[in-house]
Design a protein around this motif. Structure first.
Motif, PDB file in Angstrom:
ATOM      1  N   ALA A 106     -11.855   9.247   6.540  1.00 50.96           N
ATOM      2  CA  ALA A 106     -12.735  10.156   7.239  1.00 50.96           C
ATOM      3  C   ALA A 106     -14.240   9.774   7.478  1.00 50.96           C
ATOM      4  O   ALA A 106     -14.693   9.879   8.524  1.00 50.96           O
ATOM      5  N   GLU A 107     -14.513   8.948   6.567  1.00 48.49           N
ATOM      6  CA  GLU A 107     -16.034   8.465   6.639  1.00 48.49           C
ATOM      7  C   GLU A 107     -16.174   7.401   7.553  1.00 48.49           C
ATOM      8  O   GLU A 107     -16.912   7.346   8.441  1.00 48.49           O
ATOM      9  N   HIS A 108     -14.867   6.479   7.849  1.00 51.05           N
ATOM     10  CA  HIS A 108     -14.926   5.574   8.730  1.00 51.05           C
ATOM     11  C   HIS A 108     -14.644   6.197  10.254  1.00 51.05           C
ATOM     12  O   HIS A 108     -15.578   5.790  11.058  1.00 51.05           O
ATOM     13  N   ALA A 109     -14.041   7.079  10.195  1.00 46.33           N
ATOM     14  CA  ALA A 109     -13.783   7.680  11.634  1.00 46.33           C
ATOM     15  C   ALA A 109     -15.066   8.534  12.134  1.00 46.33           C
ATOM     16  O   ALA A 109     -15.485   8.448  13.191  1.00 46.33           O
ATOM     17  N   PHE A 110     -15.604   9.248  11.187  1.00 49.00           N
ATOM     18  CA  PHE A 110     -17.050   9.762  11.283  1.00 49.00           C
ATOM     19  C   PHE A 110     -18.087   8.818  12.002  1.00 49.00           C
ATOM     20  O   PHE A 110     -18.723   9.180  12.826  1.00 49.00           O
ATOM     21  N   ASN A 111     -18.187   7.527  11.310  1.00 45.95           N
ATOM     22  CA  ASN A 111     -19.064   6.696  11.946  1.00 45.95           C
ATOM     23  C   ASN A 111     -18.434   5.583  12.929  1.00 45.95           C
ATOM     24  O   ASN A 111     -19.529   5.065  13.504  1.00 45.95           O
ATOM     25  N   THR A 119      -6.859   2.964  17.593  1.00 46.73           N
ATOM     26  CA  THR A 119      -6.809   1.801  17.832  1.00 46.73           C
ATOM     27  C   THR A 119      -7.612   0.941  17.262  1.00 46.73           C
ATOM     28  O   THR A 119      -7.831  -0.326  17.219  1.00 46.73           O
ATOM     29  N   CYS A 120      -8.757   1.548  16.510  1.00 44.10           N
ATOM     30  CA  CYS A 120      -9.762   0.689  15.717  1.00 44.10           C
ATOM     31  C   CYS A 120      -9.013  -0.058  14.669  1.00 44.10           C
ATOM     32  O   CYS A 120      -8.432   0.795  13.777  1.00 44.10           O
ATOM     33  N   PRO A 121      -9.077  -1.531  14.550  1.00 49.83           N
ATOM     34  CA  PRO A 121      -8.669  -2.178  13.590  1.00 49.83           C
ATOM     35  C   PRO A 121      -9.160  -1.832  11.965  1.00 49.83           C
ATOM     36  O   PRO A 121      -8.223  -1.699  11.181  1.00 49.83           O
ATOM     37  N   ARG A 122     -10.331  -1.668  11.898  1.00 50.93           N
ATOM     38  CA  ARG A 122     -10.863  -1.170  10.699  1.00 50.93           C
ATOM     39  C   ARG A 122     -10.206   0.149  10.152  1.00 50.93           C
ATOM     40  O   ARG A 122     -10.109   0.491   8.951  1.00 50.93           O
ATOM     41  N   PHE A 123     -10.154   1.355  11.099  1.00 49.40           N
ATOM     42  CA  PHE A 123      -9.527   2.456  10.823  1.00 49.40           C
ATOM     43  C   PHE A 123      -8.243   2.278  10.563  1.00 49.40           C
ATOM     44  O   PHE A 123      -7.476   2.876   9.426  1.00 49.40           O
ATOM     45  N   GLU A 126      -7.218   1.527   6.905  1.00 47.23           N
ATOM     46  CA  GLU A 126      -7.106   2.659   5.899  1.00 47.23           C
ATOM     47  C   GLU A 126      -5.777   3.225   5.814  1.00 47.23           C
ATOM     48  O   GLU A 126      -5.722   3.798   4.503  1.00 47.23           O
ATOM     49  N   VAL A 127      -4.979   3.016   6.510  1.00 48.38           N
ATOM     50  CA  VAL A 127      -3.360   3.449   6.484  1.00 48.38           C
ATOM     51  C   VAL A 127      -2.567   2.490   6.557  1.00 48.38           C
ATOM     52  O   VAL A 127      -1.224   2.709   6.358  1.00 48.38           O
ATOM     53  N   ALA A 128      -3.000   1.035   6.331  1.00 47.39           N
ATOM     54  CA  ALA A 128      -1.954  -0.186   6.314  1.00 47.39           C
ATOM     55  C   ALA A 128      -0.912  -0.039   5.112  1.00 47.39           C
ATOM     56  O   ALA A 128       0.251  -0.295   5.162  1.00 47.39           O
ATOM     57  N   ASP A 129      -1.536   0.463   3.829  1.00 46.87           N
ATOM     58  CA  ASP A 129      -0.368   0.771   2.745  1.00 46.87           C
ATOM     59  C   ASP A 129       0.768   1.767   3.111  1.00 46.87           C
ATOM     60  O   ASP A 129       1.939   1.406   2.973  1.00 46.87           O
ATOM     61  N   ILE A 130       0.154   2.795   4.062  1.00 49.63           N
ATOM     62  CA  ILE A 130       1.408   3.594   4.377  1.00 49.63           C
ATOM     63  C   ILE A 130       2.322   2.891   5.489  1.00 49.63           C
ATOM     64  O   ILE A 130       3.639   3.356   5.539  1.00 49.63           O
TER      65      ILE A 130
END
Length: 136
Positions: A106-111, A119-123, A126-130
């Motif tokens: 959520a913090e990444h999405a906010f900023n 489509t944001c690679p850094r975002f 955050e869900v790569a493990d899932i």
């Protein structure tokens, strides 16, 4: 010097203080979590120890414990108390880890300035493990 009598509260007073319907307190009594005293007219009278128990139940329920788990927590003679509490602690650890991941996402999405956050690679990281096992 006379000591003042211990405070007692009615079911309505206690329910109001904890912002809950009186039926919740009656249900907790039915399942054995509470046993308030009764006055001569049979009305429930909650003492300080009762309201402490209610506070423990409220806090435990907010943390995700079932009433059965709370019963073990409050039963000093429960043989299963430690195993029930250990299972709850393990569940809390798992849920707190999930919350940390969700907060970071959520913090990444906010900023993030990406128009489509998925489509944001850094975002996505955050869900790569899932998503593990879905990549080609």
């Amino acid at each position: 010097m006379k000591s003042s009598p211990a405070p007692v509260w009615s079911v309505g007073d206690v329910a109001s203080r904890f912002d809950m319907p009186t039926s919740v307190l009656r249900h907790w009594e039915t399942v054995g979590l509470l046993s308030p005293d009764r006055d001569a007219a049979g009305r429930r009278r909650y003492g300080e120890d009762d309201v402490v128990r209610i506070a423990v139940i409220v806090r435990s329920k907010a943390a995700g414990m079932s009433l059965d788990q709370v019963a073990h927590l409050l039963d000093r003679d429960s043989a299963e108390r430690h195993s029930v509490l250990q299972a709850h602690l393990d569940d809390l650890d798992r849920r707190m880890a999930e919350m940390r991941h969700s907060k970071a996402m959520a913090e990444h999405a906010f900023n993030c300035t990406a128009h489509d956050i998925s489509t944001c690679p850094r975002f996505r990281a955050e869900v790569a493990d899932i998503l593990e096992g879905f990549s080609s």
